[in-house]
Design a protein around this motif. Structure first.
Motif, PDB file in Angstrom:
ATOM      1  N   GLN A  26     -19.000  63.885  48.102  1.00 43.61           N
ATOM      2  CA  GLN A  26     -20.951  64.539  47.355  1.00 43.61           C
ATOM      3  C   GLN A  26     -21.064  64.147  46.299  1.00 43.61           C
ATOM      4  N   TYR A  27     -20.515  65.425  45.765  1.00 46.53           N
ATOM      5  CA  TYR A  27     -20.629  65.597  44.191  1.00 46.53           C
ATOM      6  C   TYR A  27     -20.247  64.321  43.605  1.00 46.53           C
ATOM      7  N   LYS A  28     -19.711  63.463  43.392  1.00 44.74           N
ATOM      8  CA  LYS A  28     -19.353  62.120  42.824  1.00 44.74           C
ATOM      9  C   LYS A  28     -21.251  60.947  43.418  1.00 44.74           C
ATOM     10  N   LYS A  29     -20.949  61.374  44.169  1.00 49.62           N
ATOM     11  CA  LYS A  29     -22.593  60.919  45.040  1.00 49.62           C
ATOM     12  C   LYS A  29     -24.095  61.156  43.685  1.00 49.62           C
ATOM     13  N   LEU A  30     -23.919  62.252  43.165  1.00 49.81           N
ATOM     14  CA  LEU A  30     -24.669  63.020  42.313  1.00 49.81           C
ATOM     15  C   LEU A  30     -25.356  61.810  40.956  1.00 49.81           C
ATOM     16  N   VAL A  31     -23.442  60.741  40.364  1.00 47.78           N
ATOM     17  CA  VAL A  31     -23.844  60.453  39.545  1.00 47.78           C
ATOM     18  C   VAL A  31     -24.107  58.972  39.400  1.00 47.78           C
ATOM     19  N   LYS A  32     -24.025  57.771  40.660  1.00 46.10           N
ATOM     20  CA  LYS A  32     -24.345  57.623  40.865  1.00 46.10           C
ATOM     21  C   LYS A  32     -26.065  57.636  41.202  1.00 46.10           C
ATOM     22  N   LEU A  33     -26.470  58.377  41.793  1.00 45.85           N
ATOM     23  CA  LEU A  33     -27.828  59.252  41.803  1.00 45.85           C
ATOM     24  C   LEU A  33     -28.361  58.782  40.195  1.00 45.85           C
ATOM     25  N   TYR A  34     -28.002  59.483  39.613  1.00 43.88           N
ATOM     26  CA  TYR A  34     -28.399  59.602  38.349  1.00 43.88           C
ATOM     27  C   TYR A  34     -28.613  58.065  37.472  1.00 43.88           C
ATOM     28  N   HIS A  35     -27.755  57.170  38.369  1.00 42.40           N
ATOM     29  CA  HIS A  35     -27.872  55.585  36.783  1.00 42.40           C
ATOM     30  C   HIS A  35     -28.619  55.178  38.130  1.00 42.40           C
ATOM     31  N   ASN A  36     -29.530  55.047  38.938  1.00 41.72           N
ATOM     32  CA  ASN A  36     -30.518  54.938  39.706  1.00 41.72           C
ATOM     33  C   ASN A  36     -31.243  54.619  38.940  1.00 41.72           C
ATOM     34  N   LYS A  37     -31.744  52.818  39.539  1.00 44.62           N
ATOM     35  CA  LYS A  37     -32.884  52.216  39.039  1.00 44.62           C
ATOM     36  C   LYS A  37     -34.087  52.774  38.337  1.00 44.62           C
ATOM     37  N   LYS A  38     -34.739  53.665  39.585  1.00 37.67           N
ATOM     38  CA  LYS A  38     -36.186  54.240  39.463  1.00 37.67           C
ATOM     39  C   LYS A  38     -35.972  54.997  38.688  1.00 37.67           C
ATOM     40  N   ILE A  39     -35.063  56.721  39.251  1.00 41.05           N
ATOM     41  CA  ILE A  39     -34.282  56.956  38.005  1.00 41.05           C
ATOM     42  C   ILE A  39     -34.279  57.206  36.641  1.00 41.05           C
ATOM     43  N   GLN A  40     -33.694  56.001  36.525  1.00 40.25           N
ATOM     44  CA  GLN A  40     -33.817  55.748  34.917  1.00 40.25           C
ATOM     45  C   GLN A  40     -35.285  55.854  34.639  1.00 40.25           C
ATOM     46  N   LYS A  41     -36.045  54.502  35.087  1.00 40.01           N
ATOM     47  CA  LYS A  41     -37.533  54.813  34.735  1.00 40.01           C
ATOM     48  C   LYS A  41     -38.153  55.989  34.288  1.00 40.01           C
ATOM     49  N   TYR A  42     -37.527  56.953  35.433  1.00 38.71           N
ATOM     50  CA  TYR A  42     -38.581  57.735  34.913  1.00 38.71           C
ATOM     51  C   TYR A  42     -38.349  58.809  34.260  1.00 38.71           C
TER      52      TYR A  42
END
Length: 283
Positions: free
Chosen positions: A247-263
């Motif tokens: 579950q914690y490792k999912k945070l890394v993938k979430l951070y690199h989500n394209k929409k998150i990166q755009k923000y």
């Protein structure tokens, strides 16, 4: 009569099995749906507050609570002690220095996030070559950032460091100081305020942004993104015992989500440069 008892015992065992399986199911579900507490500070805190409320977090099935702890060492301690599950604030070099100094309370890195160029700032001088002999330069007073500051001063051509210089090295490891520069160690969160009192100050980008400074336009010199700065890539970290937590490792993938990166790029003017690399890249 014996058959009747066998039937009763069988029914009891079946009922117990159902309860046990249901309990296991609830336990597994509770673990999956557990709220993850992310500890952070400064602009990183704002990023994770945004991520916690995002539709991307919801789609990933992650419930995130964000907690602010402004002191880096205290934030790492809170992580190893379980008050915080994952933290988001530190560079690879800061993480390494912390683990060396705290062998009984080590952290584990989960993944890379970004690199923020460290900058050299001055209200008095417009370029590095303008800095005269005997100038006092303010640098960070914590080990990882002290060494990072000195490495940047070396790259700028102001000093030369000993060959064995590492993440825990300091001003004692300066090999050559041709301009007889003086060094004033400060709390590195006070950089923008000190800028009015000291001719030259090294300020991390998170702190610079909080002080209304932009490293790419306001500094007189800053780090470039290359192999020489990989130790300064930021990471997500957790307690060593949680290093394999899915579950914690999912945070890394979430951070690199394209929409998150755009923000992130829009809000911080491109100063948080995404680094989506395996941890082996840093080693």
């Amino acid at each position: 009569m014996r058959k009747k008892w066998h039937k009763i015992i069988g029914t009891i065992l079946l009922t117990l099995s159902i309860f046990i399986l249901a309990g296991c199911g609830k336990s597994a579900s509770a673990n999956t749906n557990k709220t993850i507490t992310v500890g952070s500070q400064g602009s990183d805190l704002e990023i994770w507050q945004h991520i916690a409320k995002s539709s991307q977090a919801k789609s990933a099935g992650l419930k995130i609570k964000v907690k602010e702890i402004t002191d880096g060492a205290q934030l790492n301690k809170a992580t190893t002690e379980g008050e915080v599950d994952v933290n988001a604030f530190q560079s690879w070099s800061y993480y390494q220095a912390y683990n060396k100094q705290n062998p009984n309370g080590k952290l584990a890195a989960l993944g890379t996030t970004y690199l923020e160029p460290l900058g050299i700032y001055s209200k008095k001088y417009k370029k590095i070559s303008d800095i005269p002999d005997g100038t006092t330069i303010a640098i960070a007073n914590n080990p990882a950032n002290t060494s990072r500051d000195l490495l940047l001063l070396q790259k700028a051509g102001l000093i030369t460091l000993d060959k064995g210089f590492d993440a825990l090295s300091n001003t004692k490891d300066i090999k050559s100081n041709p301009k007889n520069l003086k060094f004033k160690e400060i709390d590195d969160t006070t950089g923008p305020r000190v800028l009015n009192d000291v001719d030259v100050v090294l300020i991390s980008n998170t702190v610079a942004l909080d002080g209304g400074l932009h490293v790419l336009t306001d500094s007189i010199y800053h780090e470039s993104v290359d192999q020489s700065t990989k130790d300064n890539v930021n990471i997500l970290a957790t307690a060593k015992k949680n290093k394999n937590n899915a579950q914690y490792k999912k945070l890394v993938k979430l951070y690199h989500n394209k929409k998150i990166q755009k923000y992130i790029n829009k809000k911080y003017y491109g100063t948080k440069i995404e680094v989506n690399k395996p941890l082996s890249y840093l080693k």
